[in-house]
Design an enzyme around this catalytic site. Structure first.
Site, mmCIF file in Angstrom:
data_model
loop_
_atom_site.group_PDB
_atom_site.id
_atom_site.type_symbol
_atom_site.label_atom_id
_atom_site.label_comp_id
_atom_site.label_asym_id
_atom_site.label_seq_id
_atom_site.Cartn_x
_atom_site.Cartn_y
_atom_site.Cartn_z
ATOM 1 N N LYS A 102 0.598 -1.228 0.190
ATOM 2 C CA LYS A 102 0.468 -0.204 0.260
ATOM 3 C C LYS A 102 0.658 1.160 -0.211
ATOM 4 C CE LYS A 102 -4.076 -1.404 2.894
ATOM 5 N NZ LYS A 102 -4.780 -2.232 2.043
ATOM 6 N N ARG A 110 -10.785 -11.123 2.373
ATOM 7 C CA ARG A 110 -11.837 -12.149 1.526
ATOM 8 C C ARG A 110 -10.271 -13.905 1.775
ATOM 9 N NH1 ARG A 110 -12.174 -8.905 -3.639
ATOM 10 N NH2 ARG A 110 -11.576 -7.708 -1.808
#
Length: 460
Positions: A240, A314
């Site tokens: 990120k 997820r």
């Protein structure tokens, strides 16, 4: 300590809650001196206004809090908490003006406003205490406040002190407090127990990945809560940018939420067989970090092509959901700070959720309104299933293009639940600016709504 209602009624000051359109009628029943004082102080009954009124000897005789207009109240929540912050130290007892259907939620807001995160620096929460209003379920409101404060504290704690072992300890402390059973699978044992994607996401970190499994209750419907426990998310090899990494201590907000909800359930003795699953990991960068284009095999046997290592939440949820589904509980609920797309869709204040069960939706949205805990339904849109099917594997963890990102993430998770009713919450878990009863920082979302809806959800 979680905030509680005051217990000494002998020293309580009467507090009148006054809406703008009720001020003149209320004033007409007050002594002339009180009328003069209120007019001189500019009190109009506006939201957030608060005022103490002196007696002839200079002592405080009573207090008033503004309740505004219906239109003003519709634009926020926990209105008495704003007034409470302006009252001097003391114990207050609401004696008039607060509608019965608002007593519980306003009392909860007052309690929440008295809690602050003070682990690293002394804070000064409001000094005004409240006697529980008549007809309020004291034990339930205090349990809701305690669960919410637990969630906030867990999210606010930085990853240096809230890694996977620390999250495990928080769960163990909660289990001990309520006589729950707990089991934790750690490190390479995840592979031995067929939880490969939890291991893969967390293996690059110094602090080992783990699955926390807590059980409580031996009668009633079966409920399994699954919370994303990514204690810090660097993005992995798809690192990120710094601006996006700044709040990633809150990426375990789903875990914090389900632990807070679990406290609410256990503290109030709900007749439910509760299971809480928390995959606790750090998404770190090292030589053994998982890579873009890797293909992982999940607990369920579905293969997953990795097209972005920053779509890791997820993956860990998928193994936990598959495990949960094997027992076929009456309801599975997952909570996660999963996608930026959900924030773009509804902003930070709403908790978007996914459910195809009309009964679940009706119960949840009714409870959300009653609990001042707003939610918003988004669709499990079946035509988007093709977007998560890459061709080379069963599933794609990060479809290209970015369209409908929160929906495709929810569809991905749904693939791992085959035999149980399922709902998913894509929460933000963070209050970006201070508001009544909600300081800037970690915040629970949808937990009080779920608590209020559980009885109906589990017996429908």
């Amino acid at each position: 300590m979680p905030p509680r209602f005051a217990s000494d009624a002998s020293s309580a000051l009467p507090l009148h809650v006054i809406a703008e359109d009720g001020l003149d009628a209320w004033l007409s029943d007050q002594p002339e001196a009180a009328q003069t004082w209120i007019a001189a102080q500019g009190f109009t009954g506006g939201l957030g206004q608060a005022l103490t009124i002196p007696a002839a000897d200079g002592s405080v005789m009573m207090a008033v809090a503004g309740f505004g207009t219906a239109a003003a109240r519709a634009r926020g929540r926990f209105h008495l908490a704003a007034a409470a912050a302006k009252l001097p130290k003391g114990i207050y007892q609401i004696v008039s003006g607060l509608p019965d259907d608002q007593k519980s939620v306003e009392a909860l807001g007052w309690l929440l406003s008295r809690h602050s995160f003070d682990r690293y620096k002394s804070q000064s929460p409001i000094a005004a205490e409240l006697l529980a209003p008549e007809a309020v379920n004291v034990a339930e409101v205090e349990a809701l406040a305690a669960g919410e404060c637990m969630t906030r504290d867990l999210i606010n704690t930085p990853a240096s002190d809230m890694g996977p072992p620390d999250l495990e300890q928080a769960a163990r402390d909660l289990a001990k407090a309520h006589g729950a059973q707990i089991n934790v699978i750690t490190g390479d044992d995840l592979l031995k127990q067929n939880l490969p994607m939890i291991h893969t996401v967390g293996r690059a970190a110094d602090r080992a990945p783990r699955l926390i499994d807590m059980r409580w209750g031996d009668s009633g419907p079966t409920l399994t809560l699954v919370g994303k426990g990514v204690c810090f998310d660097t993005g992995g090899l798809n690192l990120k940018p710094g601006a996006s990494m700044g709040l990633m201590k809150k990426d375990m907000g789903g875990a914090a939420a389900v632990l807070g909800l679990a406290h609410m359930i256990m503290a109030t003795g709900k007749q439910v067989q509760l299971r809480v699953l928390v995959p606790a990991v750090e998404n770190a960068v090292s030589g053994n970090a998982f890579r873009p284009q890797d293909i992982l095999t999940s607990r369920k046997g579905l293969t997953v092509e990795i097209n972005n290592t920053d779509a890791e939440g997820r993956l860990v949820l998928a193994d936990a959901l598959a495990l949960a589904d094997e027992e076929k509980p009456d309801q599975i609920i997952s909570m996660a700070t999963l996608t930026g797309a959900a924030r773009v869709a509804v902003g930070p204040d709403l908790a978007p959720y996914f459910s195809d069960d009309a009964g679940f939706v009706t119960a949840l949205e009714s409870a959300a309104a009653a609990q001042a805990d707003p939610v918003w339904r988004l669709p499990f849109h079946d035509p988007y299933e093709a977007m998560i099917e890459p061709g080379i594997a069963d599933l794609d963890n990060a479809p290209k293009g970015g369209f409908a990102g929160c929906i495709t993430a929810a569809l991905f998770l749904r693939r791992f639940v085959s035999d149980s009713p399922y709902a998913h919450f894509d929460i933000y878990g963070w209050q970006p600016a201070a508001a009544p009863a909600r300081p800037k920082g970690g915040v629970g979302q949808a937990t009080r709504a779920l608590f209020g809806a559980l009885d109906e959800i589990l017996t429908r």
